[in-house]
Design a protein around this motif. Structure first.
Motif, PDB file in Angstrom:
ATOM      1  N   ALA A   1       0.842  -1.188   0.000  1.00  0.00           N
ATOM      2  CA  ALA A   1       0.000   0.000   0.000  1.00  0.00           C
ATOM      3  C   ALA A   1       0.881   1.243   0.000  1.00  0.00           C
ATOM      4  O   ALA A   1       2.008   1.215   0.488  1.00  0.00           O
ATOM      5  N   PHE A   2       0.353   2.300  -0.548  1.00  0.00           N
ATOM      6  CA  PHE A   2       1.016   3.606  -0.516  1.00  0.00           C
ATOM      7  C   PHE A   2       0.288   4.506   0.469  1.00  0.00           C
ATOM      8  O   PHE A   2      -0.935   4.551   0.484  1.00  0.00           O
ATOM      9  N   MET A   3       1.062   5.236   1.269  1.00  0.00           N
ATOM     10  CA  MET A   3       0.466   6.241   2.150  1.00  0.00           C
ATOM     11  C   MET A   3       0.441   7.611   1.474  1.00  0.00           C
ATOM     12  O   MET A   3      -0.207   8.529   1.953  1.00  0.00           O
ATOM     13  N   CYS A   4       1.188   7.744   0.362  1.00  0.00           N
ATOM     14  CA  CYS A   4       1.201   8.990  -0.419  1.00  0.00           C
ATOM     15  C   CYS A   4       0.921   8.608  -1.874  1.00  0.00           C
ATOM     16  O   CYS A   4       0.917   7.423  -2.202  1.00  0.00           O
ATOM     17  N   PRO A   5       0.696   9.568  -2.761  1.00  0.00           N
ATOM     18  CA  PRO A   5       0.451   9.205  -4.166  1.00  0.00           C
ATOM     19  C   PRO A   5       1.586   8.344  -4.717  1.00  0.00           C
ATOM     20  O   PRO A   5       2.758   8.599  -4.457  1.00  0.00           O
ATOM     21  N   SER A   6       1.207   7.316  -5.492  1.00  0.00           N
ATOM     22  CA  SER A   6       2.199   6.341  -5.970  1.00  0.00           C
ATOM     23  C   SER A   6       2.932   6.817  -7.211  1.00  0.00           C
ATOM     24  O   SER A   6       3.927   6.213  -7.596  1.00  0.00           O
ATOM     25  N   GLY A   7       2.423   7.855  -7.852  1.00  0.00           N
ATOM     26  CA  GLY A   7       2.986   8.277  -9.130  1.00  0.00           C
ATOM     27  C   GLY A   7       2.264   7.647 -10.303  1.00  0.00           C
ATOM     28  O   GLY A   7       2.520   7.979 -11.454  1.00  0.00           O
ATOM     29  N   ILE A   8       1.364   6.713  -9.984  1.00  0.00           N
ATOM     30  CA  ILE A   8       0.586   6.000 -11.008  1.00  0.00           C
ATOM     31  C   ILE A   8      -0.880   6.169 -10.618  1.00  0.00           C
ATOM     32  O   ILE A   8      -1.297   5.718  -9.562  1.00  0.00           O
ATOM     33  N   ASP A   9      -1.643   6.840 -11.469  1.00  0.00           N
ATOM     34  CA  ASP A   9      -3.030   7.191 -11.114  1.00  0.00           C
ATOM     35  C   ASP A   9      -3.868   5.975 -10.760  1.00  0.00           C
ATOM     36  O   ASP A   9      -4.741   6.042  -9.897  1.00  0.00           O
ATOM     37  N   GLU A  10      -3.632   4.847 -11.436  1.00  0.00           N
ATOM     38  CA  GLU A  10      -4.490   3.687 -11.235  1.00  0.00           C
ATOM     39  C   GLU A  10      -4.168   2.918  -9.955  1.00  0.00           C
ATOM     40  O   GLU A  10      -4.815   1.917  -9.651  1.00  0.00           O
ATOM     41  N   PHE A  11      -3.161   3.395  -9.194  1.00  0.00           N
ATOM     42  CA  PHE A  11      -2.840   2.752  -7.915  1.00  0.00           C
ATOM     43  C   PHE A  11      -2.905   3.815  -6.818  1.00  0.00           C
ATOM     44  O   PHE A  11      -1.901   4.380  -6.407  1.00  0.00           O
ATOM     45  N   PRO A  12      -4.128   4.124  -6.347  1.00  0.00           N
ATOM     46  CA  PRO A  12      -4.286   5.233  -5.402  1.00  0.00           C
ATOM     47  C   PRO A  12      -3.771   4.909  -3.996  1.00  0.00           C
ATOM     48  O   PRO A  12      -3.635   3.750  -3.613  1.00  0.00           O
ATOM     49  N   ALA A  13      -3.494   5.974  -3.264  1.00  0.00           N
ATOM     50  CA  ALA A  13      -2.992   5.833  -1.893  1.00  0.00           C
ATOM     51  C   ALA A  13      -4.117   5.453  -0.943  1.00  0.00           C
ATOM     52  O   ALA A  13      -5.294   5.674  -1.218  1.00  0.00           O
ATOM     53  N   CYS A  14      -3.720   4.875   0.201  1.00  0.00           N
ATOM     54  CA  CYS A  14      -4.667   4.544   1.269  1.00  0.00           C
ATOM     55  C   CYS A  14      -4.603   5.607   2.347  1.00  0.00           C
ATOM     56  O   CYS A  14      -3.511   5.974   2.796  1.00  0.00           O
ATOM     57  N   ASP A  15      -5.750   6.083   2.785  1.00  0.00           N
ATOM     58  CA  ASP A  15      -5.748   6.943   3.969  1.00  0.00           C
ATOM     59  C   ASP A  15      -5.709   6.037   5.207  1.00  0.00           C
ATOM     60  O   ASP A  15      -5.715   4.806   5.100  1.00  0.00           O
ATOM     61  N   GLU A  16      -5.685   6.686   6.383  1.00  0.00           N
ATOM     62  CA  GLU A  16      -5.510   5.919   7.616  1.00  0.00           C
ATOM     63  C   GLU A  16      -6.636   4.914   7.841  1.00  0.00           C
ATOM     64  O   GLU A  16      -6.398   3.779   8.264  1.00  0.00           O
ATOM     65  N   ALA A  17      -7.863   5.330   7.528  1.00  0.00           N
ATOM     66  CA  ALA A  17      -9.007   4.437   7.749  1.00  0.00           C
ATOM     67  C   ALA A  17      -8.914   3.202   6.858  1.00  0.00           C
ATOM     68  O   ALA A  17      -9.181   2.077   7.307  1.00  0.00           O
ATOM     69  N   THR A  18      -8.521   3.411   5.611  1.00  0.00           N
ATOM     70  CA  THR A  18      -8.377   2.269   4.687  1.00  0.00           C
ATOM     71  C   THR A  18      -7.251   1.352   5.133  1.00  0.00           C
ATOM     72  O   THR A  18      -7.362   0.125   5.077  1.00  0.00           O
ATOM     73  N   LEU A  19      -6.157   1.961   5.571  1.00  0.00           N
ATOM     74  CA  LEU A  19      -5.039   1.147   6.051  1.00  0.00           C
ATOM     75  C   LEU A  19      -5.463   0.297   7.245  1.00  0.00           C
ATOM     76  O   LEU A  19      -5.133  -0.885   7.329  1.00  0.00           O
ATOM     77  N   ARG A  20      -6.187   0.919   8.171  1.00  0.00           N
ATOM     78  CA  ARG A  20      -6.622   0.185   9.369  1.00  0.00           C
ATOM     79  C   ARG A  20      -7.495  -0.998   8.979  1.00  0.00           C
ATOM     80  O   ARG A  20      -7.270  -2.122   9.441  1.00  0.00           O
ATOM     81  N   GLU A  21      -8.461  -0.740   8.129  1.00  0.00           N
ATOM     82  CA  GLU A  21      -9.366  -1.810   7.724  1.00  0.00           C
ATOM     83  C   GLU A  21      -8.617  -2.893   6.954  1.00  0.00           C
ATOM     84  O   GLU A  21      -8.835  -4.087   7.155  1.00  0.00           O
ATOM     85  N   GLY A  22      -7.713  -2.455   6.067  1.00  0.00           N
ATOM     86  CA  GLY A  22      -6.905  -3.416   5.317  1.00  0.00           C
ATOM     87  C   GLY A  22      -6.047  -4.255   6.251  1.00  0.00           C
ATOM     88  O   GLY A  22      -5.957  -5.483   6.102  1.00  0.00           O
ATOM     89  N   MET A  23      -5.433  -3.609   7.223  1.00  0.00           N
ATOM     90  CA  MET A  23      -4.573  -4.347   8.154  1.00  0.00           C
ATOM     91  C   MET A  23      -5.374  -5.357   8.974  1.00  0.00           C
ATOM     92  O   MET A  23      -4.875  -6.448   9.261  1.00  0.00           O
ATOM     93  N   GLU A  24      -6.581  -4.991   9.337  1.00  0.00           N
ATOM     94  CA  GLU A  24      -7.419  -5.945  10.087  1.00  0.00           C
ATOM     95  C   GLU A  24      -7.645  -7.211   9.258  1.00  0.00           C
ATOM     96  O   GLU A  24      -7.485  -8.327   9.748  1.00  0.00           O
ATOM     97  N   ARG A  25      -7.996  -7.017   7.993  1.00  0.00           N
ATOM     98  CA  ARG A  25      -8.240  -8.177   7.114  1.00  0.00           C
ATOM     99  C   ARG A  25      -6.953  -8.973   6.892  1.00  0.00           C
ATOM    100  O   ARG A  25      -6.975 -10.202   6.882  1.00  0.00           O
ATOM    101  N   ILE A  26      -5.864  -8.250   6.661  1.00  0.00           N
ATOM    102  CA  ILE A  26      -4.594  -8.922   6.350  1.00  0.00           C
ATOM    103  C   ILE A  26      -4.105  -9.709   7.574  1.00  0.00           C
ATOM    104  O   ILE A  26      -3.573 -10.812   7.447  1.00  0.00           O
TER     105      ILE A  26
END
Ligand SMILES: [Zn+2]
Length: 410
Positions: free
Chosen positions: A144-169
């Protein structure tokens, strides 16, 4: 097959020994005067390392194959003593954030990879429902990226998305890799010059993002790995269930070098005012492009990515990292952290992934020797140590790679 008389280098030590290899590519014995039938490789005067594992490359296939492709990228890896790699979920197209895209990448690897391969999947906003399927399919983990990746089709995760993603992972017993730079602390460069770039991505942005990621990992119980750590301040935060990697370019160069490196030295995080220290994992972050994207008068418009996967080990050796440490940081520690069973060591039961190398040989990197699709590298002209005599993947010359899944913990 038997390799006779080489100095066998592992993270545990170095000693002269024979290595016997079975027909199906396993190491069956390591020791003095080992009995074996078949081909004999005379390795007297040479060193034998466990094959390198580059867990951070962007081979861009399918999609941006004019930047790099699997056939060229894996030939370069083998030439530099790497026998396995894990490919990032971008800058290929489609990005590897769905099971469907994962299967497309897997098919491309099956066709073209000359060494063994694992695949990272992406964590992006809106793909939480894909994570389970991706783990089932054999994803090594998620990036995951916490900042823009430089590639539009791979957007960054904000804190809420990271938290939810980490729970699943965490539930899936997988691992999350993050590009840690706090977007709120990044800004537009003050001008078009190379020296305007570094200050636009300050050290604090890396430190702050790593702190946030670690706090979320603690909260969710998720295994966390920080990619391309570029600062000693960031490195000081690692430990416990949080690992990190660095790359040769952060070890070798500072922002002062950008004056002569030019666009080929542009990367994110940027080269810093101080050289990075060695970490337990060293990877290339090979992220090439065509050469036109690395030039021009406006540094802001230059593609940020380093070409380098062919030379990681030879650069470390030339810059005084001792052989045991090279085995550890480019193979053993990576296999252990990412659960690549039977890889990263030279011992009975392990895959016969081996780098046979002449360490008496010193040279410099020449562009014409690079096997990348685009024959240039930030490391051109750098001194290297070690000439590859032979690289073996499961006891064979590089040619047909196999898919590697992470071992499941019981
Ligand atoms: Zn990368």
């Amino acid at each position: 097959m038997i390799i006779r008389g080489g100095t066998v280098v592992t993270a545990r030590g170095a000693r002269v020994a024979d290595i016997a290899i079975s027909d199906d590519g396993w190491i069956t014995a390591v020791g003095k005067n080992v009995d074996a039938e078949g081909e004999v490789i005379n390795a007297h005067g040479l060193h034998v390392f466990p094959g390198g594992i580059d867990s951070h490359v962007h081979f861009n296939e399918p999609g941006r194959t004019e930047w790099e492709d699997i056939a060229h990228g894996t030939a370069a890896l083998a030439a530099g003593g790497c026998t396995s790699f894990i490919d990032m979920p971008l800058n290929n197209l489609p990005v590897t954030t769905s099971v469907e895209a994962f299967d497309l990448k897997l098919a491309a690897m099956e066709r073209s990879a000359r060494v063994d391969y694992g695949l990272w999947a992406g964590l992006v906003p809106d793909n939480l429902k894909e994570l389970k399927g991706l783990v089932k399919r054999g994803a090594m983990g998620f990036k995951a990226f916490m900042c823009p990746s430089g590639i539009d089709e791979f957007p960054a995760c904000d804190e809420a998305t990271l938290r939810e993603g980490m729970e699943r992972i965490a539930e899936l017993d997988s691992i999350l890799l993050v590009h840690a730079e706090d977007p709120d602390l990044l800004r537009e460069p003050d001008g078009p010059r190379a020296r305007d770039f570094g200050p636009s991505r300050p050290i604090e942005a890396e430190v702050r993002a790593i702190q946030v990621a670690i706090a979320l990992a603690k909260e969710t119980g998720c295994r966390l790995h920080i990619v391309h750590v570029s600062t000693r301040q960031g490195a000081a935060l690692l430990g416990g269930n949080v690992s990190g990697e660095t790359c040769p370019h952060y070890l070798l160069y500072t922002d002062q070098d950008l004056a002569h490196l030019g666009g080929s030295g542009k990367c994110a995080p940027p080269l810093r005012t101080e050289r990075m220290k060695l970490l337990p994992m060293v990877v290339s972050d090979h992220s090439p492009s065509t050469i036109d994207l690395k030039g021009g008068d406006d540094f802001r418009k230059i593609w940020g990515g380093i070409s380098g996967c062919q030379s990681t080990r030879q650069l470390l050796l030339a810059h005084g990292v001792d052989a045991l440490m090279v085995a550890a940081v480019t193979a053993t520690n990576i296999a252990n952290r990412f659960r690549l069973s039977n890889k990263g060591d030279i011992a009975p039961g392990f895959d016969a992934d081996l780098w046979i190398v002449d360490l008496n040989h010193e040279d410099v990197i020449r562009s014409e020797d690079l096997l990348y699709r685009n024959q240039f590298s930030v490391h051109a002209g750098q001194k290297i140590r070690g000439k590859t005599v032979r690289t073996l993947v499961r006891g064979r010359d590089p040619g047909k790679g196999q898919f590697i899944r992470p071992a499941v913990r019981s």
